[in-house]
Design a protein around this motif. Structure first.
Motif, PDB file in Angstrom:
ATOM      1  N   CYS A   1     -35.197 -12.796 -17.993  1.00 44.06           N
ATOM      2  CA  CYS A   1     -35.036 -12.514 -16.570  1.00 44.06           C
ATOM      3  C   CYS A   1     -33.610 -12.866 -16.176  1.00 44.06           C
ATOM      4  O   CYS A   1     -33.100 -13.918 -16.571  1.00 44.06           O
TER       5      CYS A   1
ATOM      6  N   ILE B   1     -31.116 -13.133 -12.735  1.00 43.40           N
ATOM      7  CA  ILE B   1     -31.161 -13.225 -11.268  1.00 43.40           C
ATOM      8  C   ILE B   1     -29.741 -13.338 -10.748  1.00 43.40           C
ATOM      9  O   ILE B   1     -28.949 -14.152 -11.239  1.00 43.40           O
TER      10      ILE B   1
ATOM     11  N   LEU C   1     -30.117 -11.098  -3.100  1.00 39.84           N
ATOM     12  CA  LEU C   1     -30.992 -11.599  -4.155  1.00 39.84           C
ATOM     13  C   LEU C   1     -31.548 -10.414  -4.929  1.00 39.84           C
ATOM     14  O   LEU C   1     -32.242  -9.565  -4.373  1.00 39.84           O
TER      15      LEU C   1
ATOM     16  N   TRP D   1     -33.160  -9.329  -9.006  1.00 38.46           N
ATOM     17  CA  TRP D   1     -33.600  -9.818 -10.304  1.00 38.46           C
ATOM     18  C   TRP D   1     -34.083  -8.661 -11.175  1.00 38.46           C
ATOM     19  O   TRP D   1     -34.507  -7.622 -10.674  1.00 38.46           O
TER      20      TRP D   1
ATOM     21  N   SER E   1     -38.344 -15.684  -7.801  1.00 42.63           N
ATOM     22  CA  SER E   1     -38.158 -14.431  -8.550  1.00 42.63           C
ATOM     23  C   SER E   1     -39.070 -14.386  -9.766  1.00 42.63           C
ATOM     24  O   SER E   1     -39.670 -13.345 -10.075  1.00 42.63           O
TER      25      SER E   1
ATOM     26  N   GLY F   1     -36.140  -6.324  -6.949  1.00 40.59           N
ATOM     27  CA  GLY F   1     -36.572  -6.730  -8.284  1.00 40.59           C
ATOM     28  C   GLY F   1     -37.004  -5.549  -9.130  1.00 40.59           C
ATOM     29  O   GLY F   1     -37.533  -4.563  -8.618  1.00 40.59           O
TER      30      GLY F   1
ATOM     31  N   TRP G   1     -34.482 -19.456  -5.381  1.00 40.92           N
ATOM     32  CA  TRP G   1     -34.311 -18.074  -5.829  1.00 40.92           C
ATOM     33  C   TRP G   1     -34.908 -17.874  -7.216  1.00 40.92           C
ATOM     34  O   TRP G   1     -35.596 -16.879  -7.474  1.00 40.92           O
ATOM     35  N   THR G   2     -34.637 -18.817  -8.109  1.00 44.12           N
ATOM     36  CA  THR G   2     -35.087 -18.676  -9.498  1.00 44.12           C
ATOM     37  C   THR G   2     -36.603 -18.713  -9.603  1.00 44.12           C
ATOM     38  O   THR G   2     -37.230 -17.833 -10.209  1.00 44.12           O
TER      39      THR G   2
END
Length: 402
Positions: free
Chosen positions: A196, A198, A183, A185, A256, A289, A252-253
């Motif tokens: 953004c 991801i 994962l 982002w 993030s 991230g 996840w979206t």
């Protein structure tokens, strides 16, 4: 042995009877041996060296070398702040109880918020005002080591006057994911979210461990397997809904975006204190991230108030236009294989008509400008993954502000 008459005359009290003033030749010899060659370097060259050092701790050590270094270090224009630890002064939040979830999204909200409360509280402690934290061990009141001062980046940077490029590294990403899950982002902000991207995958495995199979057997639905199949309906195949695949990607979206908006909100003091900033990057050691702000976005941040999300210590996420790309298996140039590879691109809904080139066919192909910022969001090998995924069928959805 009688003391030298010069010493006795210079010091009648007799405290320096055995000392004498150095001769002229001795002074010249000492001066020749004690030449500080840095004094012969121009300030501009020293500043170039300090900018290459960057790390704020190493710059702090340079400050104590000499008065000249002490005066020059605050003038560097490129600074790196590595945060050593996360300190949370709040109790660990209890697991949310209550009635059984009434749907996927209500359950998801509890999972996301419950999982993020503690990390985001800790993030606030990192980027907020400095505090004195008492050690968990018990010491006597007279012990000077019972308290340790922890300074936020805002406090550490307050003496720097000419910062143009700032990078802050957190000790870890805020999002706890299971082992093996990928994962990553990258978000861009002005006064609010600009974009953004991801990238996620259920697992990353070496290509050697994947048994040779025909391409058509990778997914039971060949229409979804192809980037531009004969079917242009854009309907996500039934296989994507099974085994919690869709739920996981929504998780996840949302998580993030929450993490990115929390980082953004907590940068207000740093940006206000340093009007010379031209670029800012807030990342983490895990590489999970990255939040970036360009010179124009920093200017917007200063003149347009930041909207907070209710009582949360994060920036309000606007209504969003989301595009998603998916591949059951994606082999990267380096040999790794992403299983369940998913790419998500997010922009505010109000910018959809201006920035998105949706012209029919294959679920809406991506325009060249959008393809550039989506494909170049990550470093290799994940940049290649994004470039391959963005060529596949595009699935679109909208999300309300939160």
């Amino acid at each position: 042995m009688s003391p030298p008459s010069g010493g006795a005359a210079a010091d009648p009290a007799g405290s320096r009877l055995w000392l004498r003033d150095p001769t002229e030749e001795e002074e010249e010899e000492v001066a020749a041996e004690g030449i500080d060659y840095f004094d012969q370097l121009p300030d501009s060259l020293l500043l170039a060296v300090f900018n290459l050092i960057g790390d704020v701790k190493d710059l702090g050590r340079c400050c104590v070398v000499s008065r000249r270094f002490h005066d020059l270090v605050p003038l560097v224009d490129s600074v790196l702040v590595r945060v050593d630890c996360v300190i949370s002064d709040g109790p660990s939040p209890s697991s949310p109880g209550g009635d059984k979830a009434r749907g996927v999204f209500s359950h998801l909200a509890r999972v996301v918020l419950g999982g993020l409360v503690k990390p985001l509280q800790a993030l606030g402690q990192i980027l907020g005002p400095s505090s004195a934290v008492t050690s968990s061990r018990r010491y006597s009141p007279s012990s000077s080591s019972s308290e340790v001062s922890h300074h936020s980046p805002a406090e550490v940077l307050k003496n720097f006057k000419e910062i143009r490029r700032l990078r802050i590294e957190l000790p870890a990403g805020e999002l706890g994911v299971d082992d093996g899950i990928l994962l990553k982002w990258k978000a861009e902000f002005g006064s609010s979210l600009d974009s953004c991207v991801i990238l996620g995958a259920a697992s990353v495995i070496p290509s050697s461990s994947v048994s040779p199979t025909k391409p058509s057997s990778l997914d039971p639905n060949p229409r979804f397997q192809d980037a531009c199949g004969d079917d242009d309906s854009g309907v996500i195949p039934e296989s994507f809904y099974t085994n919690g695949n869709l739920k996981l990607r929504v998780f996840w979206t949302i998580s993030s975006l929450i993490a990115a908006s929390a980082r953004h909100y907590l940068l207000q003091q740093i940006i206000a204190d340093h009007e010379t900033l031209e670029s800012l990057e807030l990342t983490d050691v895990d590489g999970q991230g990255v939040l970036t702000m360009t010179h124009g976005q920093l200017q917007e941040f200063r003149v347009k108030p930041v909207s907070a999300s209710g009582s949360s210590q994060r920036t309000l996420v606007p209504a969003l236009s989301i595009r998603l790309w998916y591949a059951p298996h994606l082999e990267l140039p380096g040999g790794a294989v992403l299983k369940g590879a998913t790419l998500v691109a997010v922009r505010p809904s109000e910018e959809k008509d201006r920035d998105a080139a949706i012209v029919g066919g294959c679920g809406g192909p991506v325009g060249s400008s959008d393809r550039y910022w989506i494909s170049n969001a990550f470093e290799e090998p994940f940049r290649s993954a994004a470039r391959m995924l963005v060529k596949r069928r595009t699935y679109s959805l909208e999300m309300n502000s939160f």
